[in-house]
Design an enzyme around this catalytic site. Structure first.
Site, PDB file in Angstrom:
ATOM      1  N   ALA A   1      26.084 -74.314  94.773  1.00 44.62           N
ATOM      2  CA  ALA A   1      26.130 -73.443  93.716  1.00 44.62           C
ATOM      3  C   ALA A   1      26.700 -72.021  93.727  1.00 44.62           C
ATOM      4  CB  ALA A   1      24.457 -73.247  93.343  1.00 44.62           C
TER       5      ALA A   1
ATOM      6  N   ASP B   1      16.665 -74.353  89.679  1.00 46.13           N
ATOM      7  CA  ASP B   1      15.619 -75.037  90.310  1.00 46.13           C
ATOM      8  C   ASP B   1      15.956 -75.309  91.698  1.00 46.13           C
ATOM      9  OD1 ASP B   1      13.536 -76.815  90.418  1.00 46.13           O
ATOM     10  OD2 ASP B   1      14.616 -78.438  89.331  1.00 46.13           O
TER      11      ASP B   1
ATOM     12  N   ASP C   1      24.431 -79.733  91.896  1.00 44.26           N
ATOM     13  CA  ASP C   1      23.541 -80.063  92.979  1.00 44.26           C
ATOM     14  C   ASP C   1      24.475 -80.331  94.472  1.00 44.26           C
ATOM     15  OD1 ASP C   1      21.951 -81.594  94.928  1.00 44.26           O
ATOM     16  OD2 ASP C   1      20.293 -81.131  93.629  1.00 44.26           O
TER      17      ASP C   1
ATOM     18  N   HIS D   1       7.994 -78.507  85.641  1.00 42.79           N
ATOM     19  CA  HIS D   1       9.101 -78.556  85.035  1.00 42.79           C
ATOM     20  C   HIS D   1       9.095 -78.127  83.379  1.00 42.79           C
ATOM     21  CE1 HIS D   1      10.036 -81.509  88.200  1.00 42.79           C
ATOM     22  NE2 HIS D   1      11.232 -81.028  88.016  1.00 42.79           N
TER      23      HIS D   1
END
Length: 501
Positions: A348, A365, A313, A269
């Site tokens: 997305a 991500d 998400d 990350h």
């Protein structure tokens, strides 16, 4: 012999067995996709082989000339037991043996043959008792097609998300057994094999117990698929979330693929977030695509200039799990509860199409492109959409799988981004739980890793690691001329990714 037969129970049976038939097909295809990946390949093989087996069953049906009620009951009992156990057998064969593919093919063929026998036998039973063939065929096919529609809707919307594969197969198997029971009771004068009563009871007990204890069986089998003890497991409408623990090591898996280990997730990350953030001293507005675990958001909140983060998400269960689970919340430092962060549980791609906000940094991500549904999020069109949402001096970064283990996939992503006239800096790091892992740093203007200035506290990144991240060994580099651009209507990336598995 009676002239007419009450065919209503038979018509109802056609409707039920057609629901069962399509759901068995979906159970096997979904199981193989989950365990082997490449959903298009698994669904194509399953459908093709299943339909061929049904053809074989239909051909064999012509040899059944007498005792059609007995034969039909035997078929239903056989399908109910075999279909009901199908998901359990598939997962056991995958977890404990090396013959999963063989077991899968055998199940497809056997269930397909039995299903192929059903409609011809029922049609002949109805037609035999003075019902006109044209009316019989119309009734049989109408209810058969209607049942298939209902089954195909029930499976993704209700059965799979709420019951899982194993309990769903037991439930659907029980429906076939119920059909056998209807025939045994309603048409007992036409059935000569009295032992069917006892077989019906035995099969019903087996499948009811299987349905009741299905989750326990699934947990026991699933535990064998993971190295460490499972402490959380949930099937969402989009994926299977599993969390394991060994001492201080917390690991989260999505559909069997590791997402992070608490021992080294900071490496991933920090490398994902800080090169992009470190190119602009005044980042205030950030978009995260994926990142439902909140760990990328944790890194972004280290910057005092942050005013807003939009996190997209698709899986509400994932973001809620990461927001409320004490272990994950401790890792992400409560980032998903930060008032500056907005969570959007939507696709997305659709978010980018419908949103007009311009961001300083976009963090991509997303899970690896291991199936076709994720492919559109790695296409030239998707990167073009991202470009429409970053400022002229903005940056976005894309996690891009491993340049060592999935070399073609990694450089395909690189070439696809470049095809949209972006400036791209490929880089990679070593994450012990993942191995060698790669990213793409992207901008509308020329950029360099030398321009990155990380001014926040980190555990892994420093000037030395930043300078080395853009260096690739000879066995991690490929001639881009041998790689195609990944497009929505020509998805080459899943193929490249599968080659690496």
């Amino acid at each position: 012999m009676i002239k007419k037969l009450d065919i209503k129970p038979l018509i109802i049976s056609i409707f039920i067995i057609s629901i069962c038939s399509i759901v068995y097909e979906l159970i096997i295809a979904a199981s193989s996709s989950y365990l082997l990946g490449n959903s298009i390949k698994q669904f194509s093989i399953t459908i093709g082989l299943y339909m061929s087996a049904m053809g074989i069953g239909s051909y064999i049906s012509k040899y059944a000339q007498k005792k059609l009620f007995d034969i039909f009951v035997l078929i239903e009992l056989s399908i109910g037991l075999l279909g009901g156990l199908s998901a359990l057998l598939l997962f056991i064969s995958y977890a404990y043996t090396d013959i999963f593919v063989l077991v899968m093919y055998i199940l497809i063929i056997l269930i397909g043959i039995l299903v192929g026998l059903e409609i011809p036998i029922l049609t002949r039973i109805i037609e035999s008792y003075n019902h006109e063939l044209r009316i019989t065929i119309a009734n049989v096919l109408s209810f058969d097609y209607l049942g298939a529609l209902i089954g195909s809707i029930l499976f993704p919307i209700f059965l799979f998300p709420h019951l899982g594969l194993i309990r769903t197969s037991f439930l659907i198997g029980l429906l076939n057994i119920i059909v056998a029971g209807i025939i045994i009771i309603k048409y007992k004068s036409f059935i000569s094999t009295k032992i069917f009563n006892y077989i019906f009871i035995a099969c019903s007990v087996i499948l009811i117990l299987g349905f009741i204890f299905g989750d326990y069986s699934a947990d026991r089998i699933e535990q064998n698929l993971y190295r460490d003890k499972i402490i959380y497991s949930k099937q969402t409408p989009y994926q299977k979330i599993v969390m394991t623990r060994h001492k201080d090591d917390i690991r989260v898996f999505l559909d069997g693929n590791i997402q992070f280990s608490s021992m080294d997730e900071y490496r991933y990350h920090e490398a994902l977030v800080h090169p992009a953030m470190g190119l602009n001293k005044n980042v205030s507005n950030v978009l995260i695509l994926g990142g439902g675990d909140g760990l990328a958001a944790r890194e972004i909140f280290k910057y005092d200039t942050i005013e807003n983060i939009d996190l997209v998400d698709i899986d509400r269960e994932m973001t809620e799990f990461s927001r409320t689970n004490p272990l994950i919340k401790d890792l992400n430092q409560g980032s998903l509860d930060n008032k500056k962060l907005n969570i959007y549980n939507e696709d997305a791609y659709k978010f980018l199409e419908n949103n007009t906000t311009i961001y300083d940094v976009v963090i991509v991500d997303l899970p690896d492109p291991n199936n076709e549904s994720l492919n559109k999020l790695y296409t030239d069109t998707f990167y073009r959409l991202i470009g429409n949402h970053i400022a002229e001096d903005g940056v976005f970064v894309v996690q891009s799988t491993s340049p060592y283990y999935a070399k073609k996939a990694y450089w395909c992503i690189n070439k696809t981004i470049k095809s949209e006239n972006f400036h791209v800096v490929p880089y990679h790091i070593e994450v012990p739980s993942f191995g060698d892992w790669g990213f793409q740093l992207v901008s509308k203007k020329p950029i360099s890793m030398e321009d990155v200035d990380v001014m926040v506290d980190t555990k892994f990144l420093n000037e030395s690691t930043l300078s080395k991240m853009t260096i690739f060994a000879k066995d991690e580099i490929i001639d881009l001329n041998t790689i195609e651009i990944n497009r929505i209507f020509k998805p080459v990336l899943p193929m490249y990714y599968e080659e690496a598995e």
